[in-house]
Design a protein around this motif. Structure first.
Motif, short mmCIF file in Angstrom:
data_model
loop_
_atom_site.label_atom_id
_atom_site.label_comp_id
_atom_site.label_asym_id
_atom_site.label_seq_id
_atom_site.Cartn_x
_atom_site.Cartn_y
_atom_site.Cartn_z
N ALA A 219 0.85 -1.20 0.00
CA ALA A 219 0.00 0.00 0.00
C ALA A 219 0.89 1.24 0.00
O ALA A 219 1.21 1.79 1.04
CB ALA A 219 -0.92 0.00 1.22
N GLY A 220 1.29 1.69 -1.20
CA GLY A 220 2.21 2.81 -1.32
C GLY A 220 3.60 2.32 -1.68
O GLY A 220 3.89 1.12 -1.68
N GLU A 221 4.46 3.28 -1.99
CA GLU A 221 5.83 2.94 -2.36
C GLU A 221 6.69 2.75 -1.10
O GLU A 221 6.52 3.45 -0.11
CB GLU A 221 6.43 4.04 -3.23
N LYS A 222 7.62 1.81 -1.18
CA LYS A 222 8.51 1.57 -0.06
C LYS A 222 9.49 2.73 0.08
O LYS A 222 10.24 3.04 -0.84
CB LYS A 222 9.27 0.26 -0.27
N PRO A 223 9.49 3.38 1.23
CA PRO A 223 10.33 4.58 1.39
C PRO A 223 11.77 4.23 1.72
O PRO A 223 12.06 3.19 2.31
CB PRO A 223 9.67 5.30 2.56
N ALA A 224 12.67 5.13 1.34
CA ALA A 224 14.07 4.99 1.71
C ALA A 224 14.26 5.49 3.14
O ALA A 224 13.36 6.06 3.76
CB ALA A 224 14.94 5.78 0.74
N ALA A 225 15.47 5.28 3.66
CA ALA A 225 15.75 5.63 5.05
C ALA A 225 15.62 7.14 5.28
O ALA A 225 15.13 7.58 6.33
CB ALA A 225 17.13 5.15 5.44
N GLY A 226 16.05 7.94 4.30
CA GLY A 226 16.01 9.40 4.48
C GLY A 226 14.61 9.93 4.69
O GLY A 226 14.35 10.64 5.67
N PRO A 227 13.66 9.60 3.79
CA PRO A 227 12.29 10.07 4.01
C PRO A 227 11.67 9.56 5.29
O PRO A 227 10.89 10.27 5.93
CB PRO A 227 11.55 9.52 2.77
N VAL B 58 9.12 14.71 -3.60
CA VAL B 58 7.88 14.00 -3.33
C VAL B 58 8.06 12.84 -2.36
O VAL B 58 7.23 12.66 -1.45
CB VAL B 58 7.23 13.51 -4.64
N PRO B 59 9.11 12.01 -2.46
CA PRO B 59 9.25 10.91 -1.50
C PRO B 59 9.37 11.38 -0.06
O PRO B 59 9.10 10.61 0.87
CB PRO B 59 10.55 10.21 -1.94
N TYR B 60 9.74 12.64 0.14
CA TYR B 60 9.82 13.19 1.50
C TYR B 60 8.47 13.73 1.95
O TYR B 60 7.89 13.24 2.92
CB TYR B 60 10.89 14.29 1.56
N PHE B 61 7.94 14.76 1.26
CA PHE B 61 6.75 15.41 1.79
C PHE B 61 5.47 14.60 1.55
O PHE B 61 4.43 14.94 2.10
CB PHE B 61 6.61 16.85 1.28
N GLN B 62 5.56 13.54 0.73
CA GLN B 62 4.41 12.67 0.56
C GLN B 62 4.72 11.23 0.99
O GLN B 62 3.98 10.30 0.65
CB GLN B 62 3.95 12.67 -0.90
N GLY B 63 5.80 11.05 1.74
CA GLY B 63 6.21 9.72 2.16
C GLY B 63 5.41 9.21 3.35
O GLY B 63 4.77 9.97 4.08
N LEU B 64 5.45 7.90 3.54
CA LEU B 64 4.75 7.22 4.63
C LEU B 64 3.27 7.60 4.63
O LEU B 64 2.55 7.27 3.70
CB LEU B 64 5.41 7.52 5.97
#
Length: 382
Positions: A125-133, A148-154
């Motif tokens: 359910a969603g993209e797997k985030p990297a450690a930074g985000p 986008v991976p940061y402000f729309q992550g998790l």
């Protein structure tokens, strides 16, 4: 002219003076929180396209700018913080204030962030985030990184908590000089804040920013600060008995007018510029109605109770929607009576049930735990 409009200045000032000593409860503002959270939920229903054809067109017309509910939250946050703070925090009081704010939002943020990770790994359910985000999200700084991976992550809606965290840090240094300036200073600051909310998208238009860049800019905390400052200034005007804005009926009309105007405006103006006047007037009018004991549709027991769980509802609803997408496919585009309403009802019901559980078992106990006195073993403040 209504009866409320002719209440004397001395009576309004008295209400404000009573609030300075011990803040008067404003239940309508709690009820309004639910309305804003529901707007954001319905906006995401529009985005994921539960409905197709003509039904989707109706949903777009009604809730295509429901994300302006976040702007409402920002103005309301400034108002409520200023109203509930009898004296501007200084010295150790600043640390106590920050501690209370951290306890208010972080337990629920942490649990929903962990839930988002579990959903990603178990259901996709969603993209797997990297450690930074992930680290930025847990540190509530994700909205400061224009990727986008940061402000729309998790949990995507948690970007607003990063903005709120910035507002909380700034609040003691904003409210103290504002109170030194008095009500006239608050009126000037309110006007300047309104001007800034309109000036920021105007600058983006003049600079020929793309819609994608404008969309990303809307997550940047510094750009949203004027909405929070506007809320603080409004609270100071109401506290001083100097607010002369419209009553609830006219304010609601302004709100609805600005809301539907947003759909016709250029993209840059849709996040806040068209709706901020109506939202500001509605918040102040609802507060005045509570102070005067006038009727308010948001003061009822159910409205207030829903308002209490609105933060949990806001934080969990997108995870419910994502789970549904992973299990049954995204963008189903169902007929109104051929499954669309059923899917909508299911997403809403599950989100509300989880919100109630999170409020009772995470938000309230977590706040009490973090505010527990080291010496006395009881919560220091709520």
């Amino acid at each position: 002219m209504s009866t409320a409009a002719v209440i004397s200045r001395s009576e309004e000032a008295k209400a404000g003076e009573e609030a300075c000593g011990r803040p008067v409860a404003l239940p309508s503002l709690t009820g309004l929180r639910w309305t804003a959270a529901l707007m954001v939920f319905l906006y995401h229903v529009y985005v994921v396209e539960y409905f197709g054809g003509r039904a989707q067109g109706l949903v777009a017309a009604a809730f295509g700018v429901g994300n302006t509910g976040v702007s409402f939250f920002f103005v309301l946050s400034g108002f409520v913080l200023a109203w509930s703070t009898a004296q501007a925090p200084t010295g150790r009081g600043i640390v106590r204030f920050w501690r209370r704010r951290f306890a208010r939002v972080y337990p629920l943020h942490l649990v929903t962030a962990v839930a988002a990770l579990v959903l990603v790994w178990l259901l996709g359910a969603g993209e797997k985030p990297a450690a930074g985000p992930v680290a930025a999200n847990l540190g509530l700084v994700q909205a400061w990184v224009p990727q986008v991976p940061y402000f729309q992550g998790l949990n995507p809606v948690s970007w607003s908590l990063a903005a709120e965290a910035f507002f909380y840090v700034s609040f003691p240094f904003l409210v103290w000089p504002l109170r030194r300036l008095g009500w006239r200073g608050s009126a000037v600051v309110a006007a300047l804040s309104l001007a800034a909310v309109v000036a920021i998208p105007t600058w983006a238009e003049l600079a020929h920013h793309s819609d994608g860049q404008i969309w990303a800019d809307n997550f940047f905390p510094l750009y949203r600060l004027p909405e929070f400052v506007l809320g603080i200034a409004l609270a100071e005007l109401v506290r001083a008995g100097r607010w002369r804005g419209p009553g609830l009926t006219v304010s609601l009309a302004l709100t609805m007018g600005g809301y539907f105007l947003s759909q016709q405006a250029d993209y840059a103006y849709r996040a806040a510029a068209c709706t901020v006047v109506g939202y500001a007037a509605l918040i102040a009018a609802a507060a005045q109605a509570d102070l005067r004991g006038e009727p308010s549709p948001w003061r009822g027991r159910l409205s207030v109770r829903l308002g209490e769980v609105s933060f949990a509802f806001y934080m969990v609803h997108i995870l419910v929607i994502r789970t549904g997408e992973s299990l049954f496919g995204g963008h189903p585009k169902l007929d109104l009576w051929g499954g669309g309403l059923l899917v909508l009802a299911a997403a809403f019901s599950v989100s509300l049930a989880l919100a109630w559980a999170l409020y009772a078992w995470v938000e309230v106990p977590g706040r009490r735990l973090l505010l527990r006195s080291r010496r006395g073993g009881t919560p220091s403040v709520s």
